[in-house]
Motif scaffolding. Structure first.
Motif, PDB file in Angstrom:
ATOM      1  N   VAL A 135       0.847  -1.194   0.000  1.00 58.42           N
ATOM      2  CA  VAL A 135       0.000   0.000   0.000  1.00 58.42           C
ATOM      3  C   VAL A 135       0.883   1.245   0.000  1.00 58.42           C
ATOM      4  O   VAL A 135       1.844   1.331   0.774  1.00 58.42           O
ATOM      5  CB  VAL A 135      -0.912   0.052   1.247  1.00 58.42           C
ATOM      6  CG1 VAL A 135      -1.804   1.293   1.222  1.00 58.42           C
ATOM      7  CG2 VAL A 135      -1.749  -1.205   1.385  1.00 58.42           C
ATOM      8  N   LEU A 136       0.523   2.191  -0.861  1.00 62.86           N
ATOM      9  CA  LEU A 136       1.129   3.520  -0.860  1.00 62.86           C
ATOM     10  C   LEU A 136      -0.023   4.493  -0.644  1.00 62.86           C
ATOM     11  O   LEU A 136      -0.920   4.598  -1.471  1.00 62.86           O
ATOM     12  CB  LEU A 136       1.839   3.794  -2.189  1.00 62.86           C
ATOM     13  CG  LEU A 136       2.503   5.161  -2.352  1.00 62.86           C
ATOM     14  CD1 LEU A 136       3.522   5.415  -1.250  1.00 62.86           C
ATOM     15  CD2 LEU A 136       3.169   5.253  -3.722  1.00 62.86           C
ATOM     16  N   SER A 137      -0.031   5.156   0.502  1.00 68.66           N
ATOM     17  CA  SER A 137      -1.149   5.998   0.911  1.00 68.66           C
ATOM     18  C   SER A 137      -0.658   7.432   1.113  1.00 68.66           C
ATOM     19  O   SER A 137       0.348   7.655   1.793  1.00 68.66           O
ATOM     20  CB  SER A 137      -1.742   5.434   2.209  1.00 68.66           C
ATOM     21  OG  SER A 137      -2.912   6.107   2.585  1.00 68.66           O
ATOM     22  N   THR A 138      -1.384   8.392   0.525  1.00 71.01           N
ATOM     23  CA  THR A 138      -0.950   9.791   0.522  1.00 71.01           C
ATOM     24  C   THR A 138      -2.117  10.714   0.860  1.00 71.01           C
ATOM     25  O   THR A 138      -3.203  10.557   0.301  1.00 71.01           O
ATOM     26  CB  THR A 138      -0.383  10.157  -0.869  1.00 71.01           C
ATOM     27  OG1 THR A 138       0.690   9.272  -1.172  1.00 71.01           O
ATOM     28  CG2 THR A 138       0.113  11.582  -0.916  1.00 71.01           C
ATOM     29  N   PRO A 139      -1.888  11.684   1.745  1.00 69.30           N
ATOM     30  CA  PRO A 139      -2.962  12.634   2.058  1.00 69.30           C
ATOM     31  C   PRO A 139      -3.198  13.597   0.887  1.00 69.30           C
ATOM     32  O   PRO A 139      -2.273  13.961   0.172  1.00 69.30           O
ATOM     33  CB  PRO A 139      -2.431  13.385   3.281  1.00 69.30           C
ATOM     34  CG  PRO A 139      -0.948  13.293   3.182  1.00 69.30           C
ATOM     35  CD  PRO A 139      -0.666  11.985   2.493  1.00 69.30           C
TER      36      PRO A 139
END
Length: 187
Positions: A135-139
């Protein structure tokens, strides 16, 4: 051909990917409506980012939750609501306002190393019939305001997320945030 040929092929592939990504973010930036942005994301997000799954959550500031705006592939999952806290990947990203990469969301030691309260809810994998490998999660931020979170899952062809992916998703989050804000109009 040797390694020099491989380096040239890799550089060419990266340049092509960067060009496709720039065109994609340009289209989002000039989209005339929220529906147009959503259609672009549905049609091209997985391909442009080279991933098997993705989700975009927008903030419900009244309830202090993230609400799924887009879940790919398909819309088989019902509306997802996630608290903005450190107990989920998207919630962690929103609460810290920092990008997070998880190499194996099923590895509790990796999750605990990021934050002791961080968990991965595998029930979403069961519902979608897919296993999340990474998972690559970015605001999604505009100025210092949180608008949501973008999550990319499972880089295609068994690859892992690399620095260019991290920069691309940050650029996408910035573009998406500014486009959404522009379409919101004056308050």
């Amino acid at each position: 051909m040797g390694s020099n040929g491989n380096t040239e092929n890799n550089s060419s592939r990266q340049a092509e990917q960067a060009g496709r990504f720039d065109r994609f973010t340009g289209e989002i930036n000039s989209a005339p409506s929220h529906d147009a942005i959503l259609a672009l994301l549905k049609d091209r997000l997985l391909d442009v980012c080279g991933v098997d799954m993705a989700s975009v959550f927008l903030i419900d500031s009244l309830k202090m939750q993230l609400v799924s705006w887009l879940v790919l592939p398909g819309e088989s999952l019902r509306k997802i609501r996630i608290p903005i806290d450190k107990t989920s990947v998207a919630g962690y990203t929103a609460s810290t306002r920092e990008q997070v990469f998880i190499n194996d969301p099923y590895d509790n030691d990796e999750l605990t190393g990021i934050d002791p309260g961080l968990k991965f809810d595998s029930s979403w994998d069961s519902q979608a019939g897919i296993r999340t490998r990474q998972v690559l999660s970015t605001p999604i931020m505009v100025r210092r305001s949180l608008l949501g979170v973008i999550q990319l899952m499972n880089k295609r062809d068994g690859e892992v997320f690399a620095e260019p992916d991290k920069h691309h998703v940050e650029k996408l989050a910035n573009t998406l945030g500014n486009a959404l804000l522009r379409l919101q109009g004056p308050s």
